[in-house]
Design a protein around this motif. Structure first.
Motif, PDB file in Angstrom:
ATOM      1  N   VAL A   3      20.381  17.660  18.637  1.00  0.00           N
ATOM      2  CA  VAL A   3      20.125  17.365  17.238  1.00  0.00           C
ATOM      3  C   VAL A   3      19.129  18.357  16.667  1.00  0.00           C
ATOM      4  O   VAL A   3      19.213  18.788  15.538  1.00  0.00           O
ATOM      5  CB  VAL A   3      19.596  15.926  17.106  1.00  0.00           C
ATOM      6  CG1 VAL A   3      19.274  15.627  15.654  1.00  0.00           C
ATOM      7  CG2 VAL A   3      20.631  14.949  17.609  1.00  0.00           C
ATOM      8  N   GLN A   4      18.154  18.735  17.473  1.00  0.00           N
ATOM      9  CA  GLN A   4      17.178  19.722  17.082  1.00  0.00           C
ATOM     10  C   GLN A   4      17.105  20.760  18.187  1.00  0.00           C
ATOM     11  O   GLN A   4      17.285  20.448  19.355  1.00  0.00           O
ATOM     12  CB  GLN A   4      15.799  19.092  16.869  1.00  0.00           C
ATOM     13  CG  GLN A   4      15.793  18.035  15.775  1.00  0.00           C
ATOM     14  CD  GLN A   4      14.480  17.305  15.714  1.00  0.00           C
ATOM     15  OE1 GLN A   4      13.535  17.679  16.356  1.00  0.00           O
ATOM     16  NE2 GLN A   4      14.434  16.241  14.952  1.00  0.00           N
ATOM     17  N   PRO A   5      16.793  22.016  17.856  1.00  0.00           N
ATOM     18  CA  PRO A   5      16.735  23.035  18.884  1.00  0.00           C
ATOM     19  C   PRO A   5      15.648  22.722  19.882  1.00  0.00           C
ATOM     20  O   PRO A   5      14.528  22.381  19.511  1.00  0.00           O
ATOM     21  CB  PRO A   5      16.434  24.324  18.104  1.00  0.00           C
ATOM     22  CG  PRO A   5      15.855  23.868  16.807  1.00  0.00           C
ATOM     23  CD  PRO A   5      16.484  22.544  16.514  1.00  0.00           C
ATOM     24  N   ALA A 214      25.206  17.691  13.167  1.00  0.00           N
ATOM     25  CA  ALA A 214      24.155  16.792  13.628  1.00  0.00           C
ATOM     26  C   ALA A 214      22.834  17.532  13.744  1.00  0.00           C
ATOM     27  O   ALA A 214      21.768  17.005  13.392  1.00  0.00           O
ATOM     28  CB  ALA A 214      24.545  16.182  14.973  1.00  0.00           C
ATOM     29  N   ARG A 215      22.883  18.749  14.232  1.00  0.00           N
ATOM     30  CA  ARG A 215      21.659  19.550  14.340  1.00  0.00           C
ATOM     31  C   ARG A 215      21.083  19.826  12.960  1.00  0.00           C
ATOM     32  O   ARG A 215      19.869  19.735  12.755  1.00  0.00           O
ATOM     33  CB  ARG A 215      21.953  20.859  15.071  1.00  0.00           C
ATOM     34  CG  ARG A 215      20.747  21.796  15.130  1.00  0.00           C
ATOM     35  CD  ARG A 215      21.047  23.054  15.903  1.00  0.00           C
ATOM     36  NE  ARG A 215      21.228  22.763  17.318  1.00  0.00           N
ATOM     37  CZ  ARG A 215      21.454  23.702  18.233  1.00  0.00           C
ATOM     38  NH1 ARG A 215      21.563  24.970  17.859  1.00  0.00           N
ATOM     39  NH2 ARG A 215      21.605  23.365  19.501  1.00  0.00           N
ATOM     40  N   ALA A 216      21.966  20.176  12.014  1.00  0.00           N
ATOM     41  CA  ALA A 216      21.490  20.459  10.660  1.00  0.00           C
ATOM     42  C   ALA A 216      20.842  19.220  10.045  1.00  0.00           C
ATOM     43  O   ALA A 216      19.804  19.308   9.376  1.00  0.00           O
ATOM     44  CB  ALA A 216      22.655  20.940   9.789  1.00  0.00           C
ATOM     45  N   ARG A 217      21.453  18.038  10.272  1.00  0.00           N
ATOM     46  CA  ARG A 217      20.850  16.804   9.747  1.00  0.00           C
ATOM     47  C   ARG A 217      19.498  16.544  10.397  1.00  0.00           C
ATOM     48  O   ARG A 217      18.548  16.111   9.731  1.00  0.00           O
ATOM     49  CB  ARG A 217      21.800  15.622   9.999  1.00  0.00           C
ATOM     50  CG  ARG A 217      23.040  15.622   9.127  1.00  0.00           C
ATOM     51  CD  ARG A 217      23.731  14.261   9.169  1.00  0.00           C
ATOM     52  NE  ARG A 217      24.165  13.914  10.515  1.00  0.00           N
ATOM     53  CZ  ARG A 217      25.362  14.197  11.004  1.00  0.00           C
ATOM     54  NH1 ARG A 217      26.251  14.845  10.264  1.00  0.00           N
ATOM     55  NH2 ARG A 217      25.693  13.827  12.235  1.00  0.00           N
ATOM     56  N   GLY A 218      19.403  16.793  11.702  1.00  0.00           N
ATOM     57  CA  GLY A 218      18.134  16.595  12.390  1.00  0.00           C
ATOM     58  C   GLY A 218      17.056  17.523  11.862  1.00  0.00           C
ATOM     59  O   GLY A 218      15.907  17.121  11.661  1.00  0.00           O
ATOM     60  N   ALA A 220      16.994  18.907   8.880  1.00  0.00           N
ATOM     61  CA  ALA A 220      16.661  18.501   7.513  1.00  0.00           C
ATOM     62  C   ALA A 220      15.738  17.294   7.514  1.00  0.00           C
ATOM     63  O   ALA A 220      14.789  17.219   6.720  1.00  0.00           O
ATOM     64  CB  ALA A 220      17.942  18.181   6.739  1.00  0.00           C
ATOM     65  N   ALA A 221      16.007  16.337   8.406  1.00  0.00           N
ATOM     66  CA  ALA A 221      15.145  15.157   8.490  1.00  0.00           C
ATOM     67  C   ALA A 221      13.739  15.544   8.926  1.00  0.00           C
ATOM     68  O   ALA A 221      12.743  15.013   8.405  1.00  0.00           O
ATOM     69  CB  ALA A 221      15.747  14.145   9.468  1.00  0.00           C
ATOM     70  N   MET A 222      13.632  16.466   9.862  1.00  0.00           N
ATOM     71  CA  MET A 222      12.312  16.911  10.312  1.00  0.00           C
ATOM     72  C   MET A 222      11.566  17.606   9.188  1.00  0.00           C
ATOM     73  O   MET A 222      10.374  17.385   8.975  1.00  0.00           O
ATOM     74  CB  MET A 222      12.450  17.852  11.504  1.00  0.00           C
ATOM     75  CG  MET A 222      11.125  18.432  11.983  1.00  0.00           C
ATOM     76  SD  MET A 222      11.303  19.546  13.388  1.00  0.00           S
ATOM     77  CE  MET A 222      11.647  18.359  14.677  1.00  0.00           C
ATOM     78  N   ALA A 223      12.281  18.460   8.436  1.00  0.00           N
ATOM     79  CA  ALA A 223      11.645  19.170   7.321  1.00  0.00           C
ATOM     80  C   ALA A 223      11.156  18.178   6.260  1.00  0.00           C
ATOM     81  O   ALA A 223      10.074  18.343   5.696  1.00  0.00           O
ATOM     82  CB  ALA A 223      12.630  20.164   6.711  1.00  0.00           C
ATOM     83  N   ALA A 224      11.974  17.133   6.025  1.00  0.00           N
ATOM     84  CA  ALA A 224      11.566  16.130   5.040  1.00  0.00           C
ATOM     85  C   ALA A 224      10.332  15.381   5.496  1.00  0.00           C
ATOM     86  O   ALA A 224       9.424  15.099   4.690  1.00  0.00           O
ATOM     87  CB  ALA A 224      12.726  15.162   4.798  1.00  0.00           C
ATOM     88  N   ARG A 225      10.279  15.035   6.785  1.00  0.00           N
ATOM     89  CA  ARG A 225       9.099  14.325   7.309  1.00  0.00           C
ATOM     90  C   ARG A 225       7.856  15.216   7.220  1.00  0.00           C
ATOM     91  O   ARG A 225       6.769  14.736   6.872  1.00  0.00           O
ATOM     92  CB  ARG A 225       9.355  13.893   8.749  1.00  0.00           C
ATOM     93  CG  ARG A 225      10.347  12.756   8.882  1.00  0.00           C
ATOM     94  CD  ARG A 225      10.277  12.146  10.274  1.00  0.00           C
ATOM     95  NE  ARG A 225      10.653  13.099  11.300  1.00  0.00           N
ATOM     96  CZ  ARG A 225      11.872  13.282  11.757  1.00  0.00           C
ATOM     97  NH1 ARG A 225      12.872  12.563  11.258  1.00  0.00           N
ATOM     98  NH2 ARG A 225      12.124  14.162  12.707  1.00  0.00           N
ATOM     99  N   GLU A 226       8.004  16.490   7.542  1.00  0.00           N
ATOM    100  CA  GLU A 226       6.869  17.398   7.472  1.00  0.00           C
ATOM    101  C   GLU A 226       6.390  17.572   6.046  1.00  0.00           C
ATOM    102  O   GLU A 226       5.180  17.631   5.760  1.00  0.00           O
ATOM    103  CB  GLU A 226       7.260  18.749   8.075  1.00  0.00           C
ATOM    104  CG  GLU A 226       7.467  18.705   9.581  1.00  0.00           C
ATOM    105  CD  GLU A 226       7.938  20.028  10.132  1.00  0.00           C
ATOM    106  OE1 GLU A 226       8.303  20.911   9.317  1.00  0.00           O
ATOM    107  OE2 GLU A 226       7.965  20.194  11.375  1.00  0.00           O
ATOM    108  N   ALA A 227       7.361  17.651   5.095  1.00  0.00           N
ATOM    109  CA  ALA A 227       6.976  17.788   3.680  1.00  0.00           C
ATOM    110  C   ALA A 227       6.267  16.540   3.185  1.00  0.00           C
ATOM    111  O   ALA A 227       5.265  16.620   2.451  1.00  0.00           O
ATOM    112  CB  ALA A 227       8.222  18.050   2.838  1.00  0.00           C
ATOM    113  N   ALA A 228       6.761  15.362   3.604  1.00  0.00           N
ATOM    114  CA  ALA A 228       6.113  14.126   3.191  1.00  0.00           C
ATOM    115  C   ALA A 228       4.715  14.017   3.778  1.00  0.00           C
ATOM    116  O   ALA A 228       3.774  13.556   3.102  1.00  0.00           O
ATOM    117  CB  ALA A 228       6.965  12.933   3.652  1.00  0.00           C
TER     118      ALA A 228
END
Length: 234
Positions: A3-5, A214-218, A220-228
């Motif tokens: 999901v993530q590298p 799935a990796r791209a979604r993971g 994107a979710a990580m980037a959103a959490r970091e931005a929040a």
């Protein structure tokens, strides 16, 4: 397939991974098929040809054990299903139609094994993914195992892939068995050849596409959490 590298890839790792893929495919797929066909053309019996061609996955397992000091799941599974192929080939009446049905049953059994493995701690495709998604080193295996332990999204992806492969092969086996009672033997030889390569090709293509999404979604979710988190800190 993660999901993530798990780590920034390096050129050495990529080369090692590609080499691992090539060796496994050659020893577990190409050489057994070529050896079997050559022996059949030379007049050997199906039973003997299958046994001899099965020596290649054994050799691959031994080489991998010596090199990595661990048993390779991909080669072991190949060995098991090759043994099943030998059993179904020689068991019972040797009619052409029944032989086609028995061969289809083996691929269907692989699908059933995939589905049954969903009830186990780790599904079957987790091990196949670890074989083809890492370079085989201790560090690569630890990263793959860590993804399973730490990321629910990764576990969901592995289970989904296993389910799709299981259903795909069960449906493929059912179609082949049904067609073997409808089509002529000559037609079924062609159909079997198409399905033998077409079904895994479709499943592999779907797996690659699904894994990338799935990796791209993971990510994107990580980037959103970091931005929040950054916004909250500000």
């Amino acid at each position: 397939m993660s999901v993530q590298p798990s780590a920034p890839p390096s050129k050495g790792v990529n080369k090692a991974t590609v080499l691992g893929w090539a060796v496994s495919i050659v020893f577990n797929v190409v050489l057994p098929m070529v050896t079997y066909q050559q022996l059949i053309d030379a007049g050997w019996s199906e039973f003997t040809a299958l046994l001899v061609s099965g020596a290649w996955p054994v050799l691959d397992t031994v080489i991998h054990l010596i090199w990595q000091r661990r048993i390779d799941e991909f080669a072991v599974v190949t060995l098991i299903f090759m043994a099943l192929t030998v059993i179904v080939t020689v068991a019972g009446p040797h009619s052409t139609r029944l032989l086609l049905v028995k061969e289809s049953a083996v691929t269907g059994l692989f699908g059933v094994v995939c589905l049954v493995s969903l009830a186990l701690p780790r599904p079957l495709m987790f091990y196949f993914g670890r074989k083809f998604g890492t370079d085989g080193t201790k560090e690569g295996l630890e990263r793959w195992n860590g993804l399973w332990a730490e990321q629910p999204g990764f576990r969901r992806v592995m289970r989904t892939i296993t389910m799709v492969w299981g259903v795909g092969y069960v449906v493929e086996a059912g179609a082949r068995i049904g067609l073997s009672y409808v089509l002529s033997t000559g037609s079924m030889v062609g159909v079997n050849s198409v399905l033998a390569y077409g079904v895994p090709a479709v499943l592999v293509a779907w797996t690659i596409t699904y894994s990338k999404r799935a990796r791209a979604r993971g990510q994107a979710a990580m980037a959103a959490r970091e931005a929040a988190a950054a916004a909250a800190a500000a």
